[in-house]
Design a protein around this motif. Structure first.
Motif, mmCIF file in Angstrom:
data_model
loop_
_atom_site.group_PDB
_atom_site.id
_atom_site.type_symbol
_atom_site.label_atom_id
_atom_site.label_comp_id
_atom_site.label_asym_id
_atom_site.label_seq_id
_atom_site.Cartn_x
_atom_site.Cartn_y
_atom_site.Cartn_z
ATOM 1 N N ARG A 182 0.831 -1.203 0.000
ATOM 2 C CA ARG A 182 0.000 0.000 0.000
ATOM 3 C C ARG A 182 0.869 1.259 0.000
ATOM 4 N NH1 ARG A 182 -5.220 0.409 2.316
ATOM 5 N NH2 ARG A 182 -6.037 2.517 2.004
ATOM 6 N N LEU A 183 1.923 1.260 0.823
ATOM 7 C CA LEU A 183 2.820 2.406 0.852
ATOM 8 C C LEU A 183 3.535 2.564 -0.484
ATOM 9 C CD1 LEU A 183 4.492 2.286 4.389
ATOM 10 C CD2 LEU A 183 2.554 3.659 3.625
ATOM 11 N N TYR A 184 3.931 1.455 -1.076
ATOM 12 C CA TYR A 184 4.602 1.519 -2.382
ATOM 13 C C TYR A 184 3.673 2.135 -3.427
ATOM 14 C CZ TYR A 184 6.832 -0.039 -6.709
ATOM 15 O OH TYR A 184 7.396 -0.078 -7.951
ATOM 16 N N SER A 185 2.406 1.741 -3.410
ATOM 17 C CA SER A 185 1.456 2.282 -4.391
ATOM 18 C C SER A 185 1.224 3.770 -4.167
ATOM 19 C CB SER A 185 0.129 1.515 -4.327
ATOM 20 O OG SER A 185 -0.557 1.771 -3.112
ATOM 21 N N ILE A 186 1.241 4.208 -2.910
ATOM 22 C CA ILE A 186 1.108 5.637 -2.624
ATOM 23 C C ILE A 186 2.322 6.383 -3.170
ATOM 24 C CG2 ILE A 186 1.029 7.375 -0.790
ATOM 25 C CD1 ILE A 186 -0.567 5.334 0.879
ATOM 26 N N GLY A 187 3.515 5.804 -2.991
ATOM 27 C CA GLY A 187 4.715 6.414 -3.543
ATOM 28 C C GLY A 187 4.662 6.514 -5.060
ATOM 29 N N LEU A 188 4.128 5.484 -5.717
ATOM 30 C CA LEU A 188 3.979 5.533 -7.176
ATOM 31 C C LEU A 188 3.044 6.654 -7.604
ATOM 32 C CD1 LEU A 188 3.687 1.812 -8.394
ATOM 33 C CD2 LEU A 188 5.552 3.431 -8.834
ATOM 34 N N GLU A 189 1.950 6.826 -6.874
ATOM 35 C CA GLU A 189 1.013 7.893 -7.212
ATOM 36 C C GLU A 189 1.668 9.262 -7.031
ATOM 37 O OE1 GLU A 189 -3.562 9.398 -6.291
ATOM 38 O OE2 GLU A 189 -2.693 7.769 -5.110
ATOM 39 N N MET A 190 2.464 9.398 -5.978
ATOM 40 C CA MET A 190 3.187 10.659 -5.781
ATOM 41 C C MET A 190 4.140 10.926 -6.943
ATOM 42 S SD MET A 190 4.118 10.284 -1.714
ATOM 43 C CE MET A 190 5.214 11.715 -1.726
ATOM 44 N N ALA A 239 9.104 4.476 -4.009
ATOM 45 C CA ALA A 239 8.780 4.016 -5.354
ATOM 46 C C ALA A 239 10.084 4.020 -6.150
ATOM 47 C CB ALA A 239 7.739 4.926 -5.991
ATOM 48 N N GLU A 240 10.019 3.776 -7.474
ATOM 49 C CA GLU A 240 11.237 3.855 -8.274
ATOM 50 C C GLU A 240 11.782 5.276 -8.199
ATOM 51 O OE1 GLU A 240 8.561 2.311 -9.252
ATOM 52 O OE2 GLU A 240 9.117 0.309 -9.905
ATOM 53 N N SER A 241 13.004 5.390 -7.722
ATOM 54 C CA SER A 241 13.591 6.706 -7.482
ATOM 55 C C SER A 241 15.066 6.680 -7.836
ATOM 56 C CB SER A 241 13.408 7.115 -6.012
ATOM 57 O OG SER A 241 12.040 7.227 -5.671
ATOM 58 N N ILE A 242 15.696 7.828 -7.764
ATOM 59 C CA ILE A 242 17.117 7.965 -8.049
ATOM 60 C C ILE A 242 17.900 7.690 -6.764
ATOM 61 C CG2 ILE A 242 18.919 9.575 -8.763
ATOM 62 C CD1 ILE A 242 16.789 10.967 -10.466
ATOM 63 N N PRO A 243 18.851 6.753 -6.798
ATOM 64 C CA PRO A 243 19.534 6.352 -5.556
ATOM 65 C C PRO A 243 20.121 7.493 -4.751
ATOM 66 C CG PRO A 243 20.057 4.804 -7.308
ATOM 67 C CD PRO A 243 19.251 5.907 -7.945
ATOM 68 N N VAL A 244 20.798 8.459 -5.409
ATOM 69 C CA VAL A 244 21.432 9.527 -4.646
ATOM 70 C C VAL A 244 20.393 10.442 -3.998
ATOM 71 C CG1 VAL A 244 21.597 11.239 -6.512
ATOM 72 C CG2 VAL A 244 23.355 11.173 -4.717
ATOM 73 N N HIS A 245 19.171 10.441 -4.509
ATOM 74 C CA HIS A 245 18.096 11.235 -3.911
ATOM 75 C C HIS A 245 17.534 10.581 -2.649
ATOM 76 C CE1 HIS A 245 16.712 13.604 -7.740
ATOM 77 N NE2 HIS A 245 17.868 14.015 -7.259
ATOM 78 N N CYS A 246 17.380 9.259 -2.697
ATOM 79 C CA CYS A 246 16.530 8.627 -1.690
ATOM 80 C C CYS A 246 17.260 7.742 -0.690
ATOM 81 C CB CYS A 246 15.422 7.825 -2.377
ATOM 82 S SG CYS A 246 16.039 6.602 -3.549
ATOM 83 N N ALA A 247 18.524 7.402 -0.961
ATOM 84 C CA ALA A 247 19.254 6.575 0.001
ATOM 85 C C ALA A 247 19.641 7.368 1.245
ATOM 86 C CB ALA A 247 20.501 5.990 -0.657
ATOM 87 N N ASN A 248 19.245 8.627 1.286
ATOM 88 C CA ASN A 248 19.599 9.519 2.392
ATOM 89 C C ASN A 248 18.423 10.406 2.793
ATOM 90 O OD1 ASN A 248 19.370 11.270 0.215
ATOM 91 N ND2 ASN A 248 21.568 11.239 -0.184
ATOM 92 N N MET A 249 17.220 10.080 2.325
ATOM 93 C CA MET A 249 16.095 11.005 2.493
ATOM 94 C C MET A 249 15.777 11.277 3.958
ATOM 95 S SD MET A 249 14.297 12.558 0.041
ATOM 96 C CE MET A 249 13.616 11.645 -1.345
#
Length: 551
Positions: free
Chosen positions: A16-24, A58-68
């Motif tokens: 469910r959280l993954y699907s919310i991330g995809l919608e975002m 969701a599918e994201s850029i590693p340098v953006h999200c590995a430290n969010m």
């Protein structure tokens, strides 16, 4: 002791959280105004738990999200606290963000008066008011010379309404304020969609269940990562790589990396302390980018079903173009473009991915559309093509280099670029050859490429309609001995014109028969040539290759 979360419920809620991330993410891509975000997808979203730790991506850029989580953390220190309807803006590398061009918008999610999540959106801006028309300023000696505003996790919305003064300052300090505001609204929409969906999740399952799930899922991520790290061999590893010099700013720099694996307790540690201190230039790493680089390297070796949350990623220990557009009454324009960026390294078992770009973007971004670029901006793409014989050769090849050429259509164009890898191309591994060197140059259109003039690694040249600027990307490094490459794959690359017949023979020892539509290796001639090349190499190195190969 709190009631445990059933496995089926953990699966349902994580999905469910993954699907919310995809919608975002889809909201952001579909509504962004700049090509950088809407076409190239230089953006990411994340969902953080009530403690500010990443719980889903969701599918994201590693340098953006590995430290969010680092980017969200300063919200807890805001003097006004965290209130419903707030929207924080953090682009500060001194406060957990990556760099000034990555604007991160953070919406706290409340339910029944309790902070439950953060819906986070990050997007690379087309312009940030740097002293040069680029979001990168490698020669800037400090942040003041760079010129961008450092937003140290401030509130850009309160009670779901813009803070007018912040919006006015942001637009005033931007060359393309309308584009910035359009991307801002897209980020607001993405974060608010996430907030709405997460609040509905809490309403459906209740705050207590959701909090217990978050704790259990973080713990599950940590346990999964620890078990995978226990499968690694125990060892100490060191590696050096060089970064090109910037003439008149910094010399060539050696970067030293140390890594220790401890399978007995399922940990891995990186040590970057044996390096030079930060230098007076715009290429220094901050905490967020250093952490993301190390974590990305580890995750690239892990199974893809490990949860993308801070529980898993905290196991590793870590000590453009611009001008004015005559078509629009000389209105200023600026945009960052991604064209012809390859760089995909070969790995054991696989050739390099042509749109890979960098390890910390991992192929998650797109190249610009040539047709859309020329429609929206007053310059012309002369060509965009693969450079023959530019792969890092090996048993598994890297992606090839790409040559991108552009010129002005009317008024001069300022082309601010960064071109690392001119002096130090990517290295090969396990006997693979190094990658192709990058290059930046220009030439007079009337005289052709014979009038080539070399350009430095980092510059902002002005290009007129009588000349063209050329970018040649570096390829990745090859993996394994090129003489072990499957001859059928070599023939396929020759047929696709990625490599020539001469390169195939010289580098892989493969003799290609191109007399038919389907190119095939001349088996006997190939075996003979490879035997000769191995013997010559053995004589040069003083090694009996037949014995080495058997060993």
């Amino acid at each position: 002791m709190s009631k445990p979360i059933e496995p089926y419920l953990m699966s349902v809620l994580s999905s469910r959280l993954y699907s919310i991330g995809l919608e975002m993410t889809n909201t952001l891509m579909r509504t962004a105004r700049s090509q950088l975000m809407s076409v190239c997808h230089d953006l990411s979203t994340a969902i953080c738990d009530r403690n500010g730790k990443v719980i889903a991506l969701a599918e994201s850029i590693p340098v953006h999200c590995a430290n969010m989580g680092l980017t969200v953390r300063p919200c807890f220190d805001h003097p006004e606290g965290i209130q419903p309807g707030d929207l924080f803006l953090n682009n500060s590398p001194y406060h957990g963000n990556t760099h000034h061009a990555d604007y991160t918008y953070i919406a706290p999610v409340f339910h029944d008066g309790e902070l439950m999540f953060f819906a986070v959106t990050k997007g690379h801006q087309a312009d940030i008011g740097n002293s040069i028309p680029s979001t990168y300023a490698p020669t800037a000696r400090d942040m003041f010379e760079e010129g961008a505003i450092d937003w140290p996790c401030i509130k850009i919305q309160k009670d779901y309404k813009d803070v007018p003064d912040i919006i006015a300052i942001a637009q005033m300090h931007n060359r393309v304020p309308e584009m910035w505001y359009g991307d801002y609204l897209a980020c607001v929409g993405s974060s608010r969609v996430g907030e709405k969906r997460l609040a509905a999740l809490c309403e459906e399952y209740g705050n207590d269940v959701v909090k217990r799930f978050c704790e259990a899922y973080q713990d599950y991520g940590a346990r999964r990562m620890k078990e995978e790290l226990k499968q690694l061999p125990k060892g100490h590893y060191e590696y050096d790589i060089k970064a090109d010099a910037i003439e008149g700013v910094v010399p060539e720099i050696t970067i030293h990396i140390e890594c220790d694996t401890h399978p007995e307790d399922g940990t891995i540690a990186f040590d970057f302390t044996k390096n030079a201190d930060s230098l007076p230039c715009g290429l220094n790493m901050c905490e967020a980018t250093t952490l993301a680089s190390a974590v990305t390297g580890v995750l690239n070796r892990m199974p893809c079903d490990i949860p993308c949350n801070d529980g898993a990623t905290q196991c590793p220990a870590v000590a453009v173009v611009s001008g004015t557009d005559w078509r629009k009454h000389d209105a200023p324009y600026v945009n960052q473009i991604f064209c012809g960026m390859t760089g995909g390294p070969a790995v054991n078992g696989y050739d390099g991915w042509i749109t890979y770009q960098y390890p910390v973007t991992g192929g998650a971004m797109n190249w610009n559309s040539t047709e859309v670029l020329e429609q929206q901006y007053p310059f012309k793409v002369v060509s965009e093509e693969i450079l023959p014989d530019s792969v890092g050769a090996g048993q598994y090849d890297s992606a090839p280099s790409c040559k991108f050429v552009m010129t002005a259509r009317h008024d001069p164009v300022v082309c601010a670029y960064s071109c690392d890898g001119i002096a130090n191309p990517p290295k090969g591994a396990a006997g693979g050859l190094d990658g192709h060197k990058s290059a930046a140059w220009k030439y007079q259109l009337a005289e052709g490429e014979a009038s080539r003039t070399e350009l430095p690694p980092f510059a902002e040249p002005v290009i007129t309609k009588k000349e063209a600027i050329v970018s040649e990307s570096s390829s990745g490094g090859g993996y394994g001995d090129p003489l072990e490459r499957d001859p059928e794959l070599v023939c396929h690359r020759v047929r696709e014109e990625w490599i020539t017949k001469e390169f195939a023979a010289k580098t892989y020892g493969v003799v290609v028969d191109d007399s038919h539509e389907h190119f095939v290796p001349d088996v006997a001639a190939t075996e003979k040539l490879r035997a000769k090349m191995r013997a010559e190499r053995a004589a040069k190195n003083g090694v009996d290759e037949s014995l080495a190969k058997e060993a």
